[in-house]
Design an enzyme around this catalytic site. Structure first.
Site: not given
Length: 508
Positions: A114, A127, A190, A222-223, A252-253, A396
């Site tokens: 997220n 978002k 993060q 970055g994740h 999450i999207d 997106k």
């Protein structure tokens, strides 16, 4: 004579160019270390420890960045994965469900990535707070899905949000609305890393603040940062202490990324008795997915290869749908015990993504990032599962938003499923032009979402609006040239039509 020049002359006399580069590297690392120490002195006492962890993490990443040069994969070593390392979903599903579903669900934690803002769709803030269906946001749908599981099976599956410094405050404000839902919600942040000047490679930030002139000086890396920040947050140990065994991580999207009980059962009851530490859901490529990362066999292990890692001469081969048939959905199932072990051994290895950016003032910077799926090669007994396309439904753009808002999908307990009234399982290809990019503009241009059950392809370009109860079928292309406007009238049925020119409908 400065120490740098002395080192330089010594290097030149020894081993030529490589020695020279090594000296330059060491000098750079020293300069960056000094800059980071200066930044750390500006941290308020309550943020000092947290900031120190972030900056230490950045230093490690920067050190690796200086060591690595050129594409990070040797193309000659890339092979197709062995048959048994990527299982078809049907085979996993055929094993059925355990008698006691709640016992396996109680071992699970759902983590949603997220960290992203809605800027690409013209929205401020996270978002996840954009409305996607019947006023429900991405976050609403996620909470509804997990609450439905917890109520149906009388379980306690928690939801964890990995926020970034960009999304944390706004997300936390909204969480109180879920206080009465049957879902425990946790958040962690993060890391926050400094962007570096593309030329000098020194941090742009002068202090820890991320407002004013420092607004653009920091970024979430970055994740792939999930492993370190989840560990550092203390949540990893908390969940292990509660008897949880796996996390299900997804964007999450991605509205298709719901908890799948068959995959969870496969993890909790492995058929060969060998526990699987990492599952990556992959799905078949279409022409639209040619840039997606793919799973390969590399030096005896499963490895995620992204397009940025591919030598230029092989990019077309990488994009080939016939050679590399699958891509990563970023739906991942990961063992908590394995994350703890690897994190403590400093053994999670992820390729560095170098992301160039230009700041508002024109300064060229780079940000160093990692991707969560790239760590697959560090885990034992990893597996790919080739899942149906329905588990990959990312939003997106507003073109994606039009699909999920339409009658192509029905909504049930937070989950979207393709309507049974659609005769083919494929999703139409939708391309909305720049007039539709921002959510606000997009919503203004549709009085109601058209009937798209029989649509194959829609392209809209220019100043176009849609009246109520429009029906689109087959291939529909609507192009309003510059200066023209097209109003599709209420109740219009467009089937295999090209509409161009100027069509105004004015109130009488």
């Amino acid at each position: 004579m400065s120490r740098f020049v002395q080192d330089l002359s010594k290097a030149m006399s020894q081993d030529g160019a490589s020695q020279f580069q090594e000296v330059i590297r060491q000098e750079l690392e020293l300069s960056v270390k000094k800059e980071l120490e200066k930044i750390l002195t500006t941290a308020p006492s309550h943020e000092f420890e947290h900031t120190k962890k972030d900056l230490d993490g950045f230093r490690k990443l920067f050190h690796r960045f200086l060591q690595e040069k050129g594409p990070s994969v040797d193309w000659g070593k890339i092979q197709r994965p062995p048959e048994d390392s990527i299982q078809p979903y049907e085979k996993i599903k055929a094993r059925g469900l355990p008698d006691n579903v709640s016992s396996v669900l109680n071992k699970l934690v759902v983590v949603k990535l997220n960290g992203g803002l809605g800027t690409s769709m013209g929205c401020k803030g996270p978002k996840s707070l954009i409305g996607v269906r019947n006023e429900n946001t991405f976050l609403d749908l996620t909470v509804q899905q997990i609450e439905h599981l917890n109520k149906t099976y009388d379980t306690d599956v928690p939801l964890v949000l990995m926020n970034s410094f960009n999304t944390d405050e706004d997300t936390k404000k909204i969480l109180q609305k879920y206080n009465h839902c049957r879902v425990k919600i946790y958040t962690f942040n993060q890391s926050r890393y400094p962007r570096i000047n593309k030329e000098s490679l020194l941090p742009v930030a002068k202090n820890v603040s991320y407002s004013g002139e420092n607004t653009e000086a920091w970024y979430p890396p970055g994740h792939g940062d999930i492993y370190a920040s989840f560990y550092n947050s203390g949540l990893l140990d908390t969940f292990i202490g509660e008897g949880k065994e796996y996390i299900f991580v997804s964007n999450i999207d991605n509205l298709g990324a719901t908890v799948d009980l068959y995959i969870l059962n496969h993890l909790m009851n492995p058929p060969n008795g060998k526990p699987c530490e990492f599952v990556m859901e992959v799905t078949n490529k279409t022409r639209a997915d040619v840039k997606g990362g793919t799973l390969t066999q590399y030096e005896g292990k499963l490895r995620l290869v992204e397009i940025a890692q591919v030598p230029k001469a092989h990019v077309d081969e990488f994009k080939s749908v016939s050679k590399f048939k699958i891509f990563n959905t970023n739906n991942l199932w990961i063992s908590l015990a394995a994350v703890k072990r690897l994190q403590e051994q400093n053994a999670i290895d992820m390729e560095i993504i170098v992301n160039p950016k230009t700041l508002d003032g024109g300064l060229n910077v780079i940000q160093l990032e990692t991707a969560v799926g790239a760590a697959i090669k560090s885990f034992e007994n990893s597996l790919g599962i080739n899942v149906p396309r329905s588990r990959f439904l990312p939003v997106k753009t507003t073109s994606d938003l039009l699909l999920v808002m339409s009658n192509l999908y029905s909504l049930n307990a937070g989950s979207l499923t393709m309507s049974e009234k659609r005769e083919f399982p494929t999703v139409p290809l939708v391309k909305l032009g720049s007039s539709f990019t921002k959510v606000q503009d997009y919503l203004r241009r549709f009085e109601s979402i058209p009937d798209m059950l029989e649509l194959d392809h829609l392209t809209v370009s220019g100043d176009v609006t849609f009246g109520k109860n429009v029906s689109l079928k087959g291939t529909v292309i609507i192009i309003a040239n510059h200066g023209d406007r097209i109003d599709i009238p209420p109740g219009a049925v467009l089937e295999n039509k090209i509409v161009s020119g100027n069509l105004r409908i004015l109130d009488h």
